[in-house]
Write an enzyme that holds these catalytic residues in place. Structure first.
Site, short mmCIF file in Angstrom:
data_model
loop_
_atom_site.label_atom_id
_atom_site.label_comp_id
_atom_site.label_asym_id
_atom_site.label_seq_id
_atom_site.Cartn_x
_atom_site.Cartn_y
_atom_site.Cartn_z
N TYR A 1 0.86 -1.19 0.00
CA TYR A 1 0.00 0.00 0.00
C TYR A 1 0.89 1.24 0.00
CZ TYR A 1 -3.93 -2.99 1.50
OH TYR A 1 -4.91 -3.96 1.59
N LEU B 1 -18.49 -2.14 2.19
CA LEU B 1 -19.27 -1.06 1.58
C LEU B 1 -18.99 -0.96 0.08
CD1 LEU B 1 -19.08 1.75 4.30
CD2 LEU B 1 -20.91 0.09 3.86
N ARG C 1 -16.33 -0.49 -1.63
CA ARG C 1 -15.46 0.65 -1.94
C ARG C 1 -16.22 1.98 -2.02
NH1 ARG C 1 -13.92 -3.94 -4.19
NH2 ARG C 1 -11.76 -4.58 -3.87
N GLY C 2 -17.22 2.10 -1.19
CA GLY C 2 -17.98 3.34 -1.10
C GLY C 2 -19.33 3.30 -1.78
N SER D 1 -22.13 2.94 0.66
CA SER D 1 -22.06 3.84 1.81
C SER D 1 -23.27 4.75 1.93
CB SER D 1 -20.81 4.72 1.71
OG SER D 1 -20.91 5.63 0.63
#
Length: 332
Positions: free
Chosen positions: A57, A207, A209-210, A213
């Site tokens: 990362y 979620l 990746r949003g 959400s």
């Protein structure tokens, strides 16, 4: 936070919600490092113990961020989970995976240094290396357990056969794999296998990746540095179809007094006490919303309503672009 247990053969006690750190450094566009540290502190103070990172990362930057966040804290307050094995270039390019025994030990040495710790709680290959038998990789990890450098061995995005082969070499604590209302593939083979073997699940992407959400809008712009700009579920008509499902979920959530994100997280948590959802909150505001989901109790009626609002066969697009999907042992 309530206690949860990852696996039964090599049990690890954690909170029933974990924090994924990837987006604090990479792949989701610019991130605020100061806010990221404060978010990690808030998670620890709330009782979250499982902190998940990867040595690839931002080429180690995420591990160094965690190092910074843990300074002055009780090391044993955190359950550090690290993925390794992905190869990257200085321009961010991806070159596959290297899980040879010597590469395992080399990666571990660098992670320990970047994290500033003398051991890692759960160490896991990020993907399966098609050129190295999983038995050789796990054998090297077992040596590192014996030496005290890691406490437990995990896996990530692998299929049932690979899990069985790995577990025969050394007990596997948990399998980290995407699981959400939009990604239910593990229910076919992986989930039955890990439950048979007494292995836990850390579910990332809860979620999507949003998308799940409740905060995503169709006109939201994505930079070329944001992984989601290449994700099939965020492209063109797929995005419109998926957001229509989110709106259906929103209505069910609001009837329960929940936000859309809380309903999506609680749904994953309700699939079993052996599943710990990882939330990718990058700010204290988003973390607070996610933490509230940890205490949500969904009835069978609630679960049925949520599943009806988001039918698995209505989700548009794969969870990764086609070349990356081909690398997933969990999808074969």
């Amino acid at each position: 936070m309530r206690d949860a247990q990852l696996g039964t053969t090599s049990p690890v006690t954690t909170a029933n919600l974990g924090l994924g750190l990837m987006g604090m450094s990479a792949l989701y566009g610019p991130a605020d490092q100061e806010e990221a540290v404060k978010t990690i502190h808030s998670a620890l103070d709330a009782g979250v113990t499982l902190l998940d990172t990867g040595d690839f990362y931002a080429m180690g930057d995420n591990e160094m961020l965690l190092n910074r966040a843990l300074r002055g804290r009780d090391r044993d307050q955190a359950l550090i989970s690290v993925k390794f094995g992905a190869l990257r270039g200085p321009d961010g390019a991806w070159f596959g995976y290297d899980l040879r025994p010597e590469a395992v030990k080399n990666s571990l040495a660098y992670s320990l240094k970047r994290l500033g710790v003398d051991h890692i709680d759960i160490y896991r290959p990020a993907r399966l290396d098609p050129n190295v038998p999983i038995e050789e990789t796990v054998g090297a990890l077992a040596e590192m357990v014996e030496a005290g450098y890691i406490r437990h061995i995990g896996l990530s995005e692998v299929g049932a056969e690979t899990i069985r082969r790995a577990h025969a070499v050394h007990p596997i604590t948990d399998v980290q794999i995407e699981y959400s209302l939009f990604s239910r593939g593990i229910e076919r083979d992986v989930l039955p296998a890990v439950r048979e073997l007494g292995i836990g699940v850390t579910a990332y992407g809860v979620l999507s990746r949003g998308l799940l959400s409740g905060h995503w809008t169709p006109d939201r712009g994505l930079s070329g540095q944001d992984f989601r700009s290449f994700s099939p579920r965020f492209r063109d008509e797929n995005l419109d179809r998926n957001l229509s499902l989110v709106e259906r979920l929103r209505k069910v959530a609001e009837a329960k007094g929940l936000t859309t994100a809380q309903a999506a997280i609680a749904w994953v948590a309700a699939q079993g006490t052996d599943i710990v959802p990882l939330v990718g909150a990058r700010t204290r505001e988003r973390l607070a919303e996610s933490l509230a989901a940890a205490d949500v109790e969904l009835t069978q009626s609630d679960l049925d309503a949520i599943s009806a609002a988001v039918p698995a066969d209505r989700v548009a697009g794969d969870r990764y672009p086609e070349p990356l999907m081909a690398e997933l042992d969990s999808e074969k």
